[in-house]
Design an enzyme around this catalytic site. Structure first.
Site, PDB file in Angstrom:
ATOM      1  N   ARG A  35       6.720   3.776  -7.516  1.00  0.00           N
ATOM      2  CA  ARG A  35       5.368   3.680  -8.091  1.00  0.00           C
ATOM      3  C   ARG A  35       5.175   4.638  -9.267  1.00  0.00           C
ATOM      4  O   ARG A  35       4.419   4.332 -10.193  1.00  0.00           O
ATOM      5  CB  ARG A  35       4.324   3.959  -7.011  1.00  0.00           C
ATOM      6  N   LYS A 197       1.079 -10.881  11.932  1.00  0.00           N
ATOM      7  CA  LYS A 197       0.018 -11.728  12.481  1.00  0.00           C
ATOM      8  C   LYS A 197      -0.439 -12.795  11.505  1.00  0.00           C
ATOM      9  O   LYS A 197      -0.541 -12.538  10.306  1.00  0.00           O
ATOM     10  CB  LYS A 197      -1.201 -10.849  12.819  1.00  0.00           C
ATOM     11  N   GLY A 350       4.101  -3.434  -0.294  1.00  0.00           N
ATOM     12  CA  GLY A 350       4.046  -2.954   1.083  1.00  0.00           C
ATOM     13  C   GLY A 350       5.357  -3.172   1.814  1.00  0.00           C
ATOM     14  O   GLY A 350       6.441  -2.918   1.281  1.00  0.00           O
ATOM     15  N   GLY A 373      -1.840  -4.964  -0.315  1.00  0.00           N
ATOM     16  CA  GLY A 373      -3.154  -5.586  -0.092  1.00  0.00           C
ATOM     17  C   GLY A 373      -3.647  -6.324  -1.323  1.00  0.00           C
ATOM     18  O   GLY A 373      -4.165  -7.444  -1.237  1.00  0.00           O
TER      19      GLY A 373
HETATM   20  P1  AMP Z   1       2.558  -7.621   7.798  1.00  0.00           P
HETATM   21  O1  AMP Z   1       1.925  -6.317   7.402  1.00  0.00           O
HETATM   22  O2  AMP Z   1       1.634  -8.597   8.416  1.00  0.00           O
HETATM   23  O3  AMP Z   1       3.379  -8.209   6.674  1.00  0.00           O
HETATM   24  O4  AMP Z   1       3.560  -7.270   8.974  1.00  0.00           O
HETATM   25  C1  AMP Z   1       4.682  -6.469   8.822  1.00  0.00           C
HETATM   26  C2  AMP Z   1       5.151  -6.054  10.179  1.00  0.00           C
HETATM   27  O5  AMP Z   1       5.449  -7.209  10.952  1.00  0.00           O
HETATM   28  C3  AMP Z   1       6.407  -5.234  10.154  1.00  0.00           C
HETATM   29  O6  AMP Z   1       6.096  -3.914  10.508  1.00  0.00           O
HETATM   30  C4  AMP Z   1       7.317  -5.918  11.176  1.00  0.00           C
HETATM   31  O7  AMP Z   1       7.912  -4.991  12.056  1.00  0.00           O
HETATM   32  C5  AMP Z   1       6.355  -6.804  11.941  1.00  0.00           C
HETATM   33  N1  AMP Z   1       7.012  -7.977  12.539  1.00  0.00           N
HETATM   34  C6  AMP Z   1       7.734  -8.914  11.909  1.00  0.00           C
HETATM   35  N2  AMP Z   1       8.235  -9.791  12.796  1.00  0.00           N
HETATM   36  C7  AMP Z   1       7.820  -9.406  14.014  1.00  0.00           C
HETATM   37  C8  AMP Z   1       8.027  -9.909  15.353  1.00  0.00           C
HETATM   38  N3  AMP Z   1       8.760 -10.995  15.563  1.00  0.00           N
HETATM   39  N4  AMP Z   1       7.422  -9.244  16.372  1.00  0.00           N
HETATM   40  C9  AMP Z   1       6.680  -8.150  16.140  1.00  0.00           C
HETATM   41  N5  AMP Z   1       6.460  -7.628  14.922  1.00  0.00           N
HETATM   42  C10 AMP Z   1       7.029  -8.239  13.872  1.00  0.00           C
END
Ligand code: AMP
Length: 394
Positions: A35, A197, A350, A373
């Site tokens: 950054r 999620k 991120g 974000g």
């Molecule tokens: P996000 O911020 O929504 O992009 O989520 C990123 C996070 O999703 C990372 O810290 C990963 O460890 C988690 N992640 C990815 N796949 C899985 C999974 N199958 N089960 C639990 N966590 C996950």
């Protein structure tokens, strides 16, 4: 919207809001200075154009309290090395001492103010806090893409009050890449969406369904889709309340003729820890007592095939728990597959940016955003408040 090179900045006090929110280890050593490096073109331009340069940023979440752990002093030192020039450091971002240091600046001098978030007013978008900063400069520049989705004082109230405002070169690069992705007519356009999620990505998915030719789903969100299709997903992370939404998304994709890819196998384990006993199962055979923590090899091959003819790719969210080596392979293979295409590939900031770096594939992406974000909100089709201010004033 005006950019820094559209205005006369010579001999003026130029306030540049940067995003120096860099990761540090427990000893305060910067572990990734990307950054800071991305901010250099704007700072160097201001030096070459003989401005008096006042840099500001946030770091971490000190929640309105002065805390040495979140000091920007290490950033001033790194910046000094990168610019090959002394960077002055003010131990406060407002106040008399900072004012005096600013008044003593000569053309081409660079000063970094201490963490803006040492004051609650920053995150509260306080007019009073912004007024204190306003006294320091003639020209306001926003080059902090990573916070443009927030209504914080330094990127919202402050430019609203400032007479002359413009964007820096990093902001320009970010906006150019995202508009290429969202406005280009090149096909096929593939959206790769992973992460933890669906809830955090519904708006992004819904918006991309208006544009994408193929959608590839990875990460934990695959399980909500699979459960919605009637499969058992063991103890994997599922958002039961979003199963209807998942069905709607799949129906919309089908109606529009969008190819919607879900993983076909998963690396499963009983615990989220490095596990030599983790095992791969097909999507129809995930054991009741296990969690899917990464996509399997068959999914990686499938996704790689789906990506081969891509002309545009946007990727947001890892394919698995990439932070843990046992569950990193799917994300690594995804980075490799995207890197091998001839597509214009844009990676959200991120976690996804960290994952690409871990996979050693950063060089092979067309662009890696500095804002997690902020980039997600652009993909959702939203206007970013800090950008709107720059446009209004431009
Ligand atoms: P996000 O911020 O929504 O992009 O989520 C990123 C996070 O999703 C990372 O810290 C990963 O460890 C988690 N992640 C990815 N796949 C899985 C999974 N199958 N089960 C639990 N966590 C996950």
């Amino acid at each position: 919207m005006k950019y820094i090179n559209d205005i006369d900045i010579a001999h003026k006090k130029v306030f540049i809001r940067c995003d120096f929110n860099v990761p540090m280890d427990e000893n305060g050593n910067i572990t990734d200075d990307n950054r800071i490096k991305q901010a250099l073109p704007t700072i160097e331009y201001a030096i070459d154009n003989k401005s008096k340069i006042i840099l500001s940023s946030h770091l971490g979440r000190p929640k309105g309290v002065k805390n040495k752990k979140y000091s920007l002093l290490p950033v001033a030192k790194r910046l000094s090395t990168l610019l090959n020039k002394k960077v002055l450091f003010a131990e406060d971002c407002i106040g008399q001492n900072s004012a005096e240091m600013i008044n003593n600046l000569k053309d081409g001098d660079v000063l970094l103010l201490e963490n803006l978030r040492f004051y609650k007013g920053e995150e509260e978008n306080s007019q009073e806090f912004a007024t204190k900063l306003l006294k320091f400069f003639d020209i306001y520049i926003n080059d902090a893409f990573g916070v443009c989705h927030r209504k914080h004082a330094s990127v919202y109230a402050l430019p609203k009050m400032s007479k002359i405002v413009a964007a820096g070169f990093l902001l320009k690069t970010e906006l150019d890449y995202f508009s290429k992705i969202l406005e280009s007519e090149e096909k096929p356009f593939v959206a790769v969406i992973g992460g933890a999620k669906i809830s955090g990505k519904i708006n992004c998915l819904t918006n991309l369904l208006n544009k994408a030719d193929k959608v590839i789903i990875g990460g934990a969100q695959a399980f909500t889709f699979l459960k919605a299709l009637g499969y058992s997903v063991g103890k994997s992370l599922v958002e039961d309340e979003l199963m209807d939404t998942a069905k709607q998304i799949m129906n919309k994709a089908k109606k529009r003729g969008i190819k919607f890819y879900l993983p076909v196998d998963f690396v499963c384990s009983k615990e989220i820890e490095d596990d030599i006993n983790c095992k791969t199962f097909t999507y129809q055979e995930i054991p009741d007592n296990m969690m899917g923590l990464d996509i399997g090899r068959a999914s990686s091959i499938l996704f790689s095939e789906a990506l081969k003819d891509a002309k545009l790719i946007v990727w947001n969210g890892p394919m698995g728990v990439f932070e843990i080596n046992s569950f990193f392979n799917g994300t690594k293979e995804m980075a490799k597959s995207i890197g091998e295409t001839r597509a214009l590939s844009v990676v959200g900031g991120g976690d996804t940016a960290d994952a690409v770096k871990k996979a050693n594939e950063s060089e092979n992406m067309s662009y890696i955003s500095t804002g997690g974000g902020a980039s997600l909100e652009l993909l959702e089709g939203k206007q970013l408040p800090a950008i709107e201010v720059l446009e209004e004033k431009g």
